[in-house]
Design a protein around this motif. Structure first.
Motif, short mmCIF file in Angstrom:
data_model
loop_
_atom_site.label_atom_id
_atom_site.label_comp_id
_atom_site.label_asym_id
_atom_site.label_seq_id
_atom_site.Cartn_x
_atom_site.Cartn_y
_atom_site.Cartn_z
N ALA A 175 2.53 3.40 -10.21
CA ALA A 175 2.36 2.12 -10.89
C ALA A 175 3.45 1.16 -10.43
O ALA A 175 4.64 1.44 -10.61
N LEU A 176 3.03 0.04 -9.85
CA LEU A 176 4.01 -0.91 -9.32
C LEU A 176 4.62 -1.77 -10.42
O LEU A 176 5.81 -2.06 -10.39
N ASP A 213 -1.70 1.88 -9.86
CA ASP A 213 -2.28 1.16 -8.74
C ASP A 213 -2.79 2.07 -7.63
O ASP A 213 -3.72 1.70 -6.91
N TYR A 214 -2.18 3.22 -7.47
CA TYR A 214 -2.55 4.12 -6.38
C TYR A 214 -2.66 5.54 -6.90
O TYR A 214 -1.91 5.95 -7.80
N ALA A 268 4.00 7.89 0.76
CA ALA A 268 4.28 7.21 2.02
C ALA A 268 3.85 5.75 1.88
O ALA A 268 2.87 5.44 1.22
N GLY A 269 4.61 4.87 2.49
CA GLY A 269 4.25 3.47 2.41
C GLY A 269 5.40 2.65 1.84
O GLY A 269 6.52 2.74 2.32
N ARG A 270 5.09 1.89 0.81
CA ARG A 270 6.10 1.02 0.24
C ARG A 270 7.22 1.82 -0.43
O ARG A 270 7.09 3.00 -0.66
N GLN A 302 0.84 -1.19 0.00
CA GLN A 302 0.00 0.00 0.00
C GLN A 302 0.88 1.24 0.00
O GLN A 302 1.93 1.27 0.62
N VAL A 303 0.45 2.26 -0.71
CA VAL A 303 1.17 3.53 -0.73
C VAL A 303 0.14 4.65 -0.70
O VAL A 303 -0.93 4.54 -1.30
N GLN A 304 0.45 5.68 0.03
CA GLN A 304 -0.41 6.85 0.10
C GLN A 304 0.25 8.00 -0.64
O GLN A 304 1.45 8.25 -0.47
#
Length: 124
Positions: free
Chosen positions: A99-100, A112-113, A25-27, A1-3
């Motif tokens: 995008a992961l 993705d986020y 923030a996150g990964r 998850q990433v914000q």
């Protein structure tokens, strides 16, 4: 998850400049290709620019080429969008996205986020 949190939007006269920021923030930030999209009222969301995980490659929409510059700072987990020579048609809500799996893409479905957006208004 990433914000993702965008900032830096505002009201600017035509010909002016703004710099948008997107803090992640996150990964691990370096795991993501990043992009900026925008959506004007009554219009579909459109691609603006993308940057690769390393920051070594970029992809711009024709409408902003030569005026906008994307960059990323891995130490700050932040991606920036420098916007110069702004036009009234640049008025929109601007969203950053991560995008992961995609290397660098203009396809919104491959991100993705998403952040919550920041409004940019360019007056004529």
């Amino acid at each position: 998850q990433v914000q993702l949190v965008e900032s830096g939007g505002g009201l600017v006269p035509a010909g002016g400049s703004l710099r948008l920021s997107c803090a992640a923030a996150g990964r691990t930030f370096r795991s993501y290709a990043m992009g900026w999209f925008r959506q004007a009222p009554g219009k579909e969301r459109e691609f603006v620019v993308a940057i690769s995980r390393s920051g070594g490659s970029t992809l711009y929409a024709d409408s902003v080429k030569g005026r906008f510059t994307i960059s990323r700072d891995s130490a700050k987990n932040t991606v920036y969008l420098q916007m110069n020579s702004l036009k009234p048609e640049d008025t929109a809500a601007y969203y950053c996205a991560a995008a992961l799996f995609a290397t660098m893409t203009q396809k919104d479905k491959e991100y993705d986020y998403w952040g919550q957006g920041t409004q940019v208004t360019v007056s004529s």
